[in-house]
Motif scaffolding. Structure first.
Motif, PDB file in Angstrom:
ATOM      1  N   ARG A   1       2.043   1.726  -3.551  1.00 10.90           N
ATOM      2  CA  ARG A   1       0.978   2.237  -4.427  1.00 10.90           C
ATOM      3  C   ARG A   1       0.737   3.726  -4.196  1.00 10.90           C
ATOM      4  O   ARG A   1       0.611   4.515  -5.141  1.00 10.90           O
ATOM      5  CB  ARG A   1      -0.323   1.461  -4.189  1.00 10.90           C
ATOM      6  N   GLU A   2       0.649   4.110  -2.930  1.00 12.20           N
ATOM      7  CA  GLU A   2       0.361   5.507  -2.604  1.00 12.20           C
ATOM      8  C   GLU A   2       1.490   6.426  -3.045  1.00 12.20           C
ATOM      9  O   GLU A   2       1.243   7.531  -3.543  1.00 12.20           O
ATOM     10  CB  GLU A   2       0.126   5.645  -1.095  1.00 12.20           C
TER      11      GLU A   2
ATOM     12  N   ALA B   1       7.725  -4.371  -8.111  1.00 12.22           N
ATOM     13  CA  ALA B   1       7.016  -3.092  -8.096  1.00 12.22           C
ATOM     14  C   ALA B   1       7.783  -2.137  -9.014  1.00 12.22           C
ATOM     15  O   ALA B   1       8.886  -1.706  -8.683  1.00 12.22           O
ATOM     16  CB  ALA B   1       6.944  -2.528  -6.677  1.00 12.22           C
TER      17      ALA B   1
ATOM     18  N   TYR C   1       3.842   5.877  -5.450  1.00 12.97           N
ATOM     19  CA  TYR C   1       3.909   5.948  -6.908  1.00 12.97           C
ATOM     20  C   TYR C   1       2.800   6.858  -7.452  1.00 12.97           C
ATOM     21  O   TYR C   1       3.028   7.661  -8.356  1.00 12.97           O
ATOM     22  CB  TYR C   1       3.760   4.551  -7.512  1.00 12.97           C
TER      23      TYR C   1
ATOM     24  N   GLN D   1       0.820  -1.203   0.000  1.00  7.37           N
ATOM     25  CA  GLN D   1       0.000   0.000   0.000  1.00  7.37           C
ATOM     26  C   GLN D   1       0.862   1.265   0.000  1.00  7.37           C
ATOM     27  O   GLN D   1       0.532   2.244  -0.691  1.00  7.37           O
ATOM     28  CB  GLN D   1      -0.936   0.003   1.216  1.00  7.37           C
TER      29      GLN D   1
ATOM     30  N   PRO E   1      -1.899   3.310 -12.322  1.00  4.24           N
ATOM     31  CA  PRO E   1      -1.755   1.866 -12.113  1.00  4.24           C
ATOM     32  C   PRO E   1      -2.043   1.097 -13.396  1.00  4.24           C
ATOM     33  O   PRO E   1      -2.898   1.485 -14.194  1.00  4.24           O
ATOM     34  CB  PRO E   1      -2.797   1.557 -11.031  1.00  4.24           C
TER      35      PRO E   1
END
Length: 451
Positions: free
Chosen positions: A31-32, A125, A34, A28, A41
């Motif tokens: 994701r946040e 990632a 990036y 998480q 995404p």
């Protein structure tokens, strides 16, 4: 009938619930972070046609790829996230806006020998910025900011982003008259930290047949150290001898120039001429990130600039720059080293409601309210003694237990117990929700990785 012994294949990771929660938190943060830099995404299929994934053909990729037949189809599991990205951009180039900035976090598969910290199925990632025909070097300067922000948000403090430029290296080897062997030299020099300078020299003069004078010159060149400004100054003495070298030096100077503006302190960034990245794929800036207290781990994030992402699928020139984090390996090493913060909540719920009446209507109503407040809530419905119910909450590490007996229901209230401090307060649902949210915020203040 006979039972099959349950087992997990070698090289594949399965986590128990608590560490899986840590992994989810890890993903998480990625994701946040990036997304914070404007990356969109992307998800691509795990399975592709083998000819798509093996467009380059041969080498270690073909040896390690998982390949199988389904009917007449020749299929394979993705080996990395870069080749699927190349196919995706070539396929959808007419529908995308360039520069195209994407991030992807997903599993990849490699049939290599499983060993400690090396997996056959693992998360990568990635981020990449893809241009249409051209891509400004400023994008290469922003990549270290993404790396720095990602790892500091995770909690890492002692790490360094090491940067070089392949044009500088190619230009330098051209100056020495070694252009035809530059790729082999860079792959050899890339082993410097693992085998040492003497062994590298031995490989240069032995396997590659480079004369001792040139080998010594190579080792002196890659040994240039100092502050970023000092290294750039030293490189200036080579300017004017090769056009490619000069271009690489200008690009490297631009990357260094933008560091402070992009929020990357010089303590976490170093020009390092030993960094080459073994793949001929890279054509400009290259990156490797290491943990200073754990150099044995190797690079935890690497990548660089490439001139044509999708050359095997389209004639359209699509240059790019990107990095990749081997998430599963990094997570495994951090876990093994005891660097994952054990104090952060790993429970599947924030509150466990323990009904004390046979009718569950009030419990369901309370759970619905709390969930509406963003509080993860579970109802314990099994008919067991209170000690067993509390033991369940304690074993899962659920931060709060909530009791609903006849008195609470009659008064329109709920009793909430902080499982860590033992504090127990009876109040209305709104007040209880506010107190739980505040408590959860405090419990989640720490970083995932211990500094």
């Amino acid at each position: 009938m006979s039972k099959i012994t349950p087992r997990t294949l070698s090289g594949f990771m399965e986590l128990l619930p608590a560490p899986q929660q840590q992994m989810e938190r890890f993903l998480q943060v990625l994701r946040e972070t990036y997304a914070l830099f404007g990356f969109t995404p992307l998800d691509t299929p795990l399975v592709e046609s083998a000819d798509i994934l093996l467009a380059k053909g041969g080498g270690e990729t073909e040896k390690q790829i998982y390949r199988f037949q389904k009917g007449d189809a020749d299929l394979a599991l993705r080996f990395d996230l870069t080749v699927p990205l190349a196919k995706y951009v070539a396929l959808h180039a007419g529908e995308l806006s360039f520069p195209f900035r994407r991030f992807q976090i997903g599993k990849v598969y490699r049939g290599e020998r499983a060993q400690r910290g090396r997996f056959r199925e693992f998360y990568q990632a990635d981020i990449d910025v893809i241009g249409d025909g051209k891509l400004d070097v400023a994008n290469e300067a922003e990549i270290p900011a993404v790396i720095y922000s990602t790892f500091t948000r995770l909690g890492l403090e002692k790490f360094r982003i090491r940067v070089n430029n392949r044009k500088i290296l190619n230009g330098f080897y051209a100056i020495l008259g070694l252009t035809d062997r530059s790729g082999e030299i860079m792959r050899t020099v890339d082993k410097l930290e693992k085998i040492g300078a003497d062994k590298v020299r031995e490989l240069l003069t032995g396997e590659l047949g480079i004369d001792s004078g040139a080998a010594d010159e190579i080792l002196r060149f890659i040994a240039i150290t100092g502050t970023n400004a000092e290294v750039l100054t030293a490189l200036e003495s080579w300017r004017g001898r090769n056009e490619r070298f000069d271009l690489g030096l200008d690009e490297l100077a631009t990357v260094v120039k933008y560091l402070a503006a992009f929020g990357v302190p010089e303590t976490h960034f170093a020009v390092d001429l030993t960094i080459a990245r073994g793949l001929d794929y890279y054509t400009g800036t290259v990156y490797e990130t290491v943990m200073l207290d754990h150099p044995e781990i190797g690079s935890i994030c690497s990548g660089g600039r490439y001139d044509n992402l999708a050359e095997y699928y389209t004639d359209r020139q699509l240059p790019g720059v990107g990095i990749s984090i081997g998430v599963t390996r990094l997570f495994y090493v951090l876990q093994e080293q005891g660097l994952l913060n054990p104090d952060l909540p790993t429970a599947p719920a924030d509150v466990l409601i323990l009904p004390m009446t046979q009718d569950l209507t009030a419990a369901a109503t309370a759970a619905t309210f709390l969930r509406g407040q963003g509080i993860r809530t579970q109802i314990y419905t099994e008919a067991r003694k209170m000690k067993a119910k509390m033991g369940y909450a304690d074993k899962l590490g659920i931060p709060y237990a909530a009791f609903l007996g006849e008195d609470e229901i009659a008064a329109g209230q709920i009793t909430v117990k902080d499982m860590q401090t033992g504090e127990q307060i009876t109040s209305g649902l709104e007040e209880a929700a506010a107190r739980i949210r505040a408590g959860l915020a405090a419990k989640n203040e720490g970083r995932l990785i211990l500094g």
